[in-house]
Design an enzyme around this catalytic site. Structure first.
Site, PDB file in Angstrom:
ATOM      1  N   ASP A 539      62.316  38.582 -18.091  1.00  0.00           N
ATOM      2  CA  ASP A 539      61.413  39.520 -18.436  1.00  0.00           C
ATOM      3  C   ASP A 539      59.684  39.246 -18.096  1.00  0.00           C
ATOM      4  OD1 ASP A 539      59.892  41.059 -20.028  1.00  0.00           O
ATOM      5  OD2 ASP A 539      59.264  39.287 -21.293  1.00  0.00           O
ATOM      6  N   ASP A 993      60.527  35.788 -23.612  1.00  0.00           N
ATOM      7  CA  ASP A 993      59.697  34.815 -24.663  1.00  0.00           C
ATOM      8  C   ASP A 993      59.276  35.789 -25.800  1.00  0.00           C
ATOM      9  OD1 ASP A 993      57.388  36.897 -23.508  1.00  0.00           O
ATOM     10  OD2 ASP A 993      56.636  36.017 -23.679  1.00  0.00           O
ATOM     11  N   ASP A 997      63.891  39.790 -25.342  1.00  0.00           N
ATOM     12  CA  ASP A 997      64.820  38.914 -25.008  1.00  0.00           C
ATOM     13  C   ASP A 997      65.437  38.010 -25.878  1.00  0.00           C
ATOM     14  OD1 ASP A 997      62.721  39.902 -23.033  1.00  0.00           O
ATOM     15  OD2 ASP A 997      61.262  38.507 -23.548  1.00  0.00           O
TER      16      ASP A 997
END
Length: 1286
Positions: A539, A993, A997
Site C-alpha cells: 500500500d 496499514d 488492505d
C-alpha cells in the site's frame, strides 16, 4: 432543529426562525404527509479524502426511487431504464450477496457505507474464478425475510418471540467434559499422528509385538500430552477472561430505576445507562446523552485499534424525550447480526413516527465512552451476536512453503519405507520357503518345544503359515522402521519457530520509537517464508508514507496559492491587532499563504473573494470532524487582549483533519458540531449553519456532500471529492467556466506531479423545488432497510450536478524515514516491489520516484483503458513493443554469477526458475532490454480482471521491474496478489496499514501490517506487524534469511538423523534372517529422537547464524539463496539420503567386522550402535554449525553425555536383557577405537565433498563468510598492533 436554541443566543432569548413558520409548515406538510419532521442527516463515517482503497470504478448504474408523494410534483429522472420501485414497507426478498475476504466485509473498508461498483464487483468476482479457495460469501444486510424487531424497554416481549441470545460470551474452545475427546480429535487432523497411532495399535497385537507395548505408545502419547497441555492452558486463560468479562456490571433500567446488573444477564430490548469511561457491554442504539444535542464521543480502540475519538448521535426525537424524563416506548426494526462494523441499517417507530437509524446512532460492544457524562441506549445485539464477537474470528491459517515441501519428502520417505518393508517381507517369505522342511529344528520357527519343562513340554510355537508370516513380517517391519517418518520433527519445528519469533520480537532494530510499538509475530507457522519472498505488494498511504497530512497548496478560482507561506501565528497576529477578539489556538502549526490571507480579509464582493470564502467554508463544513475546545485563557498583547481557546480536531480521516485545520488557519474555524447544525467562526463572526443532510463519502461516488441552510435561508450543497468524479459533474455554462476548469486541471496535474494528494471543491445553490424533491427522496432512502446505500447514491446524484467549481486542495503525505533505502535494498535482493494504491496516477508516480521505486532509466508502460478492447490492445502493443513473450512459450532460468575479487556479490534479477515471461529486444529497434515499469489504473483492471486478459496482464507485469496500480479497490488488490500467487511458485508478501488492505494481506503468502494512523485492522489480519516500512528490510534480509536457512537445514537434518538410524536397523534385520528382531532396547529406540538427539537440533535451529546481520544488510543479493532454495531442495535431499545410506552402512558393518571373531552378545552390539549413532549424528551436526556459542557446546556435547548416562542407567536395571553390557564394553579399548573409526569413515566423504565444493564451487554465502573472517582477523591484528605500539 426543534427544541434547539440559537448558537449565539442565550436559551431564554427569542430567536427568529430561519424560515417563516407558515412556509416551513407547508413544506413539511408536503414532504411528510404523516406529519413527521424531516429527519436530521446521519453523520458521515468516512471523510472525503482521496485515500487508498477508494478507487472503485465509476461505471455504476444509478437507480431512482419512487418517493411516493402526491401527483403533480416534478422529479428528476436519471433514465427510464433504471427506475425500479422501492416500496416504503419492508421488502421480503433477500439482500444481494456480497463477496468478502477474510473476517471483515470489504464493502465496509475504511468505514465507508459499504458501496461498491456493480461493474467492479462483477469484474472482481469473475476474475476470481481461481479465488474460490479464499473467498467466502456472506449474506448482506438482511439474512432473513423479516427484519429483527426490538421492543424498547420490553425485553420479555422481545426475547419471548425471537429468542435472541443472551449477553454471555464464550471464546473458549473446550469444557471439562469435551476437552479430551475434542482436543484429541483436533490433533488427529494431522495425518502423521494417524500414522503413528496405527503403528502403536499394530504393536499391541501379539504377532506384531516388536517393541514393548508401553514403549511403543510413549512417542505418540508424549506428543499428544504436550500439545494437550499447551491447548488446555491457552483455553484456561480464555475461560478466565470470559468469566471476568461476563461478571462485569452495568446499569439497567428496571421498574423505572437503573440498577446494577451483570453483563451476562443483560438481554436484548433492555435500556442501559453507560457512564463516562465505561466500556459498552453490548451493541446499543443510543436514545439520549448528557449533551442536550444528543452527541457522544466514543473510543473504538478495543474494536479496531483506532485511538481517535468518534462521534455518535442520539436521534433528536428520543434525546428530547430522555432529557424531559419521559418513558421511551417504541419498536426498532434492524438488520440481522453481521460482521460489518461500519454499517447499521434500521428504523425506529416512536410516537407514531418512523425515522432511520444508521451506524452513527449505534455504539458497539468493546468501545469506551469518552468526554460524555452518560448515554442511554437500548440493546439490539447481545453476546455472540454483537459485531465485535462476530469479527473475532482468526485469520485463515497459512502453511509455509518449506512445510509443504516437507510433506512431499515425507511422502517419498513413506514410499521408501514401504519398499524396505516389502524387501523384508519378501526376504522372510523366501527364507521360509527355503527352510520350510527345517522349521521344526530351526531356533526361530520351531513348531514344538523339545523339553521336559512341565507345561512347556510339547507347546506349539505360533506359526501361522507362510502367507500370514509374510504379511506379519511386513507389518512388523513397519513398526520397527516407524521413525523413518519423524514424529519429533513437528514438535521440533514448532519450538524452533517459537524461539525465532522471540528473537524477532526482541530485535531492538525493529522497535519504532515514535509509536512505541515493537515487532509482532502473530503467526508462528511461516517464519521461514520470510526468506523466500519474490514479490512485495505494498500500500502507499500510511505504508510508504507517514499518513500525517499537511495542507500545502490550493487552487482557488483558477489561481494557485501556497508558494509564499508564513507561520499562521504571525499572520493571524497581524490581522488580530486593533481590537479584542477570540482567537483559536491550534495544536499544530499551519503554513499560510500571505496573498490568500490578504484576499480573504478584503472587503470586496468580487467573484474571486466570494469563491475563496465559499472554498474555505466548504472545507470547514463538508466533513465529519469533531472539534474539541478546551477551556479558554486570556493573553495580553501590546494592542489588545485576546481570548485564546485551544481547539483540537478528532476525525477518522487524516485528510479531513488537515483540511479543517487549514480552514481554521485562514480564519474559518469549526468549533461546534451537533446532529443538526455546525458553528463556524469566520474571522471573529459566529456563523450557525443548519445541516439538512449529509451524503457520506463512498468508493463509488468518490465524493462527499452536505446540504446547508444559511442564516439568510439560502440553501447550498457543498461538495468535495476526487477529481475523476468531480470534474464530470461541474457546470459548463460559459467560456469562463471552461477556462476556470482548465486552469484548475493544470494545477491538479502540477500538484500530483509533486506527490501531493488532491481534492476538488465545488458548490451550488438549491432551489426550493430541488430541496423538496431531495428531502423526499432522502427520507425514503434513509428509512429503507434494503438497498439503502443504492438509494442514497441516487439521491445524492440529484443534487451533485451542475456544480460551481471553487478550487482544489493539495495535501502532502511525507515519505516515512528509510523508505527509499529499504526499497533499493529489496530490489537488489531480487525482490519485486509492486505498489497498489487508491491515489491518482500522477501522485503514485511521483511517490514512486521519491522512494526510488521508479528510476530515470525505466521505460514506463501506462495502461489507462476505458473498454475491454482498448485494454487488450494496450497490453498486446506493449508486449510486442518490448518483445515480451507469453509465459506459455518461454520458460528460462539464469545462472548466478559471483565476483569475489572485489568482495562484491552479483546475482541476476531473475535467479529462480519460474513461470515468468522474459523481456527480449524488439525486432525493429534491436535495443537491449531496458527495465520496464507498468502503471495501470483500477478502471482498466475492471476490464482486465473481468475478461480473459489475466494472462496478458500477468505476462506484462511480471516482465516489468516495477508495477504501480492506481485507483484500485480492496478486492482488486487481492485479485492482483492472487494473479501472481496462483500462476507462479514465487512467494508473495503484502504490506499495508488500513482496513482496505486486509483482503490483500490475507491473500498473500505472508501478510505484514503497519501500526499506523488508520487503525489496527491490517495488524489484526496480518501474520507480522511492525511500526515502519523500513523494518521490512531487516525482517526479510536478516531474519528471513536466518529463519529459512535454519528451518531448511533443520528439516533436512531430521530426515537424515532418523533415516540413518532406520537403515542401521534395516541392515541388521537383513543379517538375522529377516526376523524383525532388534539388538536395541525398546527404550533406546524411543529415546533416540525424543531425548538423545532433539535438544541440539532445537538450539541450532534457534541460534545458528551463517552470516552476521551487518553482512546481510551490506550485501542484499545474499537473499537470493532463498530464491534458489539452496537450504532445502530435492537434489539436496537425495544427496543427503545417499550420504545417509553410506553412514548407515559404516555404522552397521564396522562393528560387525571388528567383533566378528569375538563372543560379544547381541545386546552389547546394541549398546555400541546406540552410542555410535548418537555421536555420529551430533558430530555431523557440529560440522555444519556456523556460529558456536556456549549454549551450542552444551547442547551438542551435552546430548552425548546424556546418552551415555541413560545407557548406563538402563544397563544397570537387572530386569532388562542388556543388564551390565556397557560396563563390559567401556573397559575394552576396542570399543572406543570402533566408535572413533565409525565417526571418521562415515563422515569422511561428507568432509571431502564440503572441502572440494567450497574450493571450486563456492556459494555466495561461503564467499561472504570468508570475507567476514578476513575482516575479523584484520580488525584483531590491527588492535594488537595498536596495543604493541602503545
Amino acid at each position: 432543529m426543534s427544541g434547539e436554541h440559537p448558537l449565539l443566543s442565550p436559551p431564554d432569548s427569542p430567536s427568529a426562525p430561519l424560515v417563516p413558520p407558515s412556509t416551513l409548515a407547508e413544506r413539511l406538510e408536503q414532504l411528510c404527509p404523516d406529519g413527521s419532521s424531516p429527519p436530521p442527516p446521519p453523520p458521515s463515517v468516512l471523510g472525503s479524502n482521496d485515500v487508498d482503497g477508494q478507487g472503485e470504478s465509476l461505471l455504476v448504474r444509478e437507480y431512482t426511487a419512487d418517493c411516493g408523494v402526491r401527483p403533480g410534483k416534478h422529479f428528476f429522472e436519471l433514465g427510464p431504464e433504471s427506475r425500479p420501485q422501492f416500496p416504503l414497507d419492508y421488502p421480503t426478498r433477500h439482500k444481494k450477496r456480497l463477496a468478502s475476504w477474510g473476517t471483515m466485509e470489504l464493502h465496509s473498508i475504511n468505514g465507508n457505507s459499504g458501496d461498491s461498483s456493480a461493474v467492479q464487483e462483477k469484474g472482481n468476482n469473475k476474475s476470481q474464478g481461481i479465488h474460490h479457495k479464499s473467498v467466502h460469501c456472506e449474506d448482506g444486510l438482511l439474512h432473513e425475510d423479516t427484519p429483527r424487531l426490538i421492543y424498547i424497554d420490553d425485553p420479555r416481549r422481545t426475547n419471548d418471540k425471537y429468542e435472541f441470545t443472551g449477553n454471555e460470551i464464550r471464546t473458549s474452545q473446550y469444557t471439562l467434559i469435551t476437552f479430551l475427546p475434542k482436543n484429541v480429535f483436533i490433533q488427529f487432523h494431522r495425518v502423521a499422528y494417524l500414522y503413528f497411532l496405527a503403528i502403536a495399535v499394530l504393536n499391541q497385537l501379539p504377532p506384531l509385538a516388536v517393541f514393548g507395548r508401553t514403549a511403543s505408545l510413549f512417542p505418540l502419547l508424549f506428543v499428544l500430552c504436550v500439545t494437550a497441555i499447551k491447548d488446555g492452558y491457552e483455553d484456561w486463560r480464555r475461560h478466565r477472561s470470559d468469566r471476568n468479562e461476563n461478571n462485569r456490571e452495568s446499569l439497567v433500567l428496571q421498574s423505572g430505576q437503573y440498577r446494577v446488573k451483570k453483563w451476562k444477564d443483560i438481554q436484548v430490548g433492555e435500556v442501559l445507562k453507560i457512564c463516562a469511561d465505561d466500556t459498552i457491554p453490548c451493541d446499543m442504539v443510543m436514545l439520549g446523552t448528557s449533551d442536550p444535542s444528543g452527541i457522544a464521543y466514543i473510543q473504538t480502540m478495543n474494536l479496531d485499534g483506532e485511538s481517535n475519538l468518534k462521534t455518535r448521535y442520539a436521534r433528536q426525537e428520543t434525546s428530547s424525550a430522555v432529557a424531559e424524563g419521559c418513558t421511551i416506548m417504541g419498536i426498532i426494526r434492524c438488520e440481522q447480526p453481521n460482521r460489518n462494523i461500519y454499517e447499521f441499517t434500521a428504523n425506529m417507530e416512536f410516537n407514531g413516527h418512523t425515522f432511520p437509524l444508521t451506524q452513527s446512532n449505534i455504539v458497539l460492544r468493546g468501545c469506551q465512552l469518552k468526554n460524555t457524562e452518560w448515554i442511554i441506549g437500548v440493546v439490539v445485539y447481545a453476546g455472540q451476536e454483537t459485531k465485535a464477537m462476530l469479527n473475532s474470528a482468526a485469520s485463515p491459517p497459512k502453511r509455509s512453503k518449506v512445510e509443504r515441501y516437507m510433506n512431499r519428502e515425507t511422502l517419498s520417505l513413506s514410499v521408501f519405507l514401504l519398499v524396505m518393508c516389502s524387501v523384508v517381507a519378501a526376504g522372510m517369505g523366501t527364507w521360509l520357503i527355503r527352510h520350510k522342511n527345517q522349521i521344526d529344528t530351526l531356533p526361530y520357527y520351531r513348531k514344538r518345544f523339545y523339553t521336559n519343562w512341565g507345561k512347556l513340554n510339547g507347546k506349539t510355537y505360533r506359526f501361522y503359515g507362510i502367507p500370514l508370516e509374510i504379511f506379519f513380517s511386513f507389518l512388523s517391519s513397519v513398526i520397527v522402521f516407524q521413525i523413518m517418518i519423524p514424529i519429533s520433527l513437528y514438535i521440533t519445528v514448532e519450538l524452533v519457530r517459537l524461539g525465532q519469533s522471540y528473537f524477532m520480537i526482541e530485535d531492538r532494530h525493529m522497535f519504532d520509537c515514535n509509536s512505541g510499538s515493537r515487532f509482532q509475530c502473530r503467526s508462528f507457522n511461516i517464519n521461514e517464508d520470510l526468506g523466500q519472498i519474490r514479490y512485495i505488494f505494498s500500500d502507499k498511504t500510511g505504508t510508504l508514507t507517514e499518513n500525517k497530512m499537511e495542507f500545502r497548496r490550493a487552487s482557488i478560482f483558477g489561481r494557485d496559492y501556497g508558494s509564499r507561506v508564513i507561520v499562521a501565528d504571525q499572520l493571524q497576529e497581524e490581522h488580530d491587532t486593533g481590537s479584542a477578539r477570540k482567537r483559536w489556538k491550534l495544536k499544530s502549526e499551519v503554513a499560510l499563504d500571505y496573498e490568500l490571507m490578504e484576499l480573504l480579509h478584503k472587503d470586496l464582493s468580487e467573484d474571486e473573494r466570494i469563491a475563496a470564502h465559499e472554498f474555505f467554508l466548504t472545507l470547514a463544513a463538508c466533513n465529519t470532524v469533531v472539534p474539541i475546545v478546551s477551556t479558554g485563557t486570556s493573553s495580553s498583547c501590546a494592542k489588545g487582549v485576546l481570548d485564546v481557546d485551544s481547539i483540537d480536531y478528532q476525525g477518522e480521516s487524516p485528510d479531513e483533519q488537515a483540511l479543517v485545520i487549514a480552514a481554521s488557519g485562514y480564519g474559518y474555524t469549526l468549533f461546534e458540531r451537533t446532529s443538526g447544525h455546525i458553528a463556524i467562526d469566520v474571522n471573529g463572526e459566529k456563523l450557525r449553519l443548519d445541516v439538512l443532510g449529509l451524503h457520506e463519502f463512498d468508493s463509488v461516488r468518490k465524493r462527499m456532500s452536505v446540504v446547508i441552510r444559511f442564516p439568510n435561508n439560502t440553501i447550498k450543497v457543498l461538495v468535495k471529492g476526487a477529481d475523476t468524479s468531480m470534474l464530470s459533474i461541474l457546470a459548463n455554462d460559459s467560456e469562463r467556466d471552461e477556462k476556470l476548469r482548465h486552469s484548475t486541471q493544470s494545477h491538479l496535474s502540477e500538484y500530483s506531479s509533486q506527490g501531493l494528494r488532491t481534492l476538488v471543491v465545488a458548490a451550488r445553490d438549491l432551489t426550493n423545488e430541488e430541496l423538496e424533491q431531495w428531502q423526499c427522496m432522502y427520507e425514503d432512502a434513509s428509512t429503507s432497510l434494503t438497498d439503502r446505500s443504492l438509494k442514497l447514491r441516487q439521491t445524492a446524484a440529484l443534487i451533485e450536478s451542475n456544480l460551481k467549481l471553487l478550487g482544489a486542495t493539495a495535501i502532502e503525505d511525507k515519505l516515512q524515514d528509510g523508505v527509499p533505502e529499504a526499497i533499493e535494498s529489496l530490489r537488489q535482493a531480487g525482490i519485486k516491489v509492486w505498489v497498489l494504491t487508491g491515489d491518482k496516477q500522477e501522485t503514485a508516480i511521483s511517490i514512486g520516484v521519491s522512494c526510488k521505486l521508479l528510476t530515470a532509466d525505466m521505460q514506463q508502460i501506462i495502461i489507462n483503458g476505458t473498454s475491454e478492447a482498448e485494454c487488450r490492445n494496450l497490453l498486446v502493443d506493449a508486449m510486442e513493443q518490448y518483445g515480451i513473450q507469453s509465459s506459455n512459450i518461454i520458460n528460462q532460468s539464469s545462472n548466478c554469477k559471483s565476483n569475489a575479487a572485489f568482495d562484491y556479490l552479483e546475482l541476476p534479477d531473475e535467479v529462480k526458475t519460474s513461470n515468468e515471461p522474459k523481456c527480449h529486444a524488439g525486432k525493429e529497434d534491436g535495443k537491449a532490454c531496458v527495465p520496464l515499469a507498468l502503471i495501470i489504473d483500477g478502471n482498466s483492471l475492471v476490464y482486465i480482471l473481468e475478461k480473459d486478459l489475466q494472462s496478458e496482464l500477468f505476462d506484462l507485469a511480471t516482465s516489468c521491474s516495477v508495477v504501480v496500480c492506481c485507483r484500485v479497490a480492496p478486492l482488486q488488490k487481492a485479485g492482483i496478489v492472487d494473479l501472481v500467487k496462483t500462476r507462479t511458485d514465487d512467494m508473495t508478501l503484502a504490506i499495508g496499514d488500513g482496513a482496505n488492505d486486509v483482503s490483500m494481506i490475507q491473500m498473500a503468502d505472508v501478510g505484514v501490517g503497519i501500526c499506523g494512523q488508520e487503525g489496527r485492522q491490517a495488524v489484526m489480519a496480518s501474520d507480522f506487524a511492525m511500526g515502519q516500512f523500513r523494518f521490512l528490510k531487516r525482517l526479510l534480509l536478516v531474519h528471513g534469511h536466518w529463519n529459512y536457512q535454519r528451518i531448511g537445514y533443520l528439516v533436512m537434518y531430521n530426515f537424515y538423523r532418523n533415516a540413518v538410524f532406520v537403515l542401521m536397523l534395516f541392515w541388521y534385520i537383513l543379517s538375522t534372517a529377516f526376523s524383525t528382531t532388534s539388538a536395541l532396547t525398546d527404550y533406546s529406540s524411543v529415546f533416540y529422537s525424543l531425548i538423545y538427539t532433539s535438544v541440539p537440533t532445537i538450539i541450532v535451529g534457534v541460534l545458528d547464524k551463517d552470516l552476521s546481520h551487518k553482512t546481510l544488510l551490506q550485501y542484499p543479493k545474499l537473499y537470493g539463496s532463498g530464491h534458489r532454495q539452496e537450504a532445502y531442495n530435492v537434489p539436496l535431499f537425495w544427496i543427503t539420503m545417499l550420504d545417509t545410506l553410506w553412514q548407515s552402512l559404516v555404522l552397521f558393518y564396522v562393528p560387525m567386522f571388528t567383533y566378528k571373531e569375538s563372543t560379544i552378545d547381541i545386546w552389547s552390539m546394541g549398546s555400541l550402535w546406540t552410542i555410535a549413532v548418537v555421536i555420529l549424528v551430533n558430530v555431523h551436526l557440529a560440522m555444519d554449525i556456523h556460529r558456536w556459542v556456549f549454549i551450542t557446546h552444551i547442547a551438542v556435547w551435552g546430548s552425548i553425555i546424556i546418552t551415555y548416562a541413560c545407557v548406563v542407567i538402563l544397563d544397570s536395571i537387572p530386569v532388562f536383557p542388556n543388564y551390565w553390557t556397557i560396563y563390559h564394553l567401556a573397559c575394552s579399548p576396542t570399543y572406543w577405537i570402533t566408535i572413533l573409526l565409525i565417526i571418521v569413515v562415515a563422515l569422511l566423504p561428507r568432509f571431502v565433498y564440503k572441502v572440494v565444493h567450497h574450493i571450486f564451487w563456492a556459494s555466495d554465502i561461503q564467499i561472504a563468510k570468508e570475507t567476514e573472517m578476513l575482516r575479523s582477523k584484520r580488525k584483531h591484528l590491527g588492535s594488537e598492533k595498536d596495543d604493541d605500539s602503545s
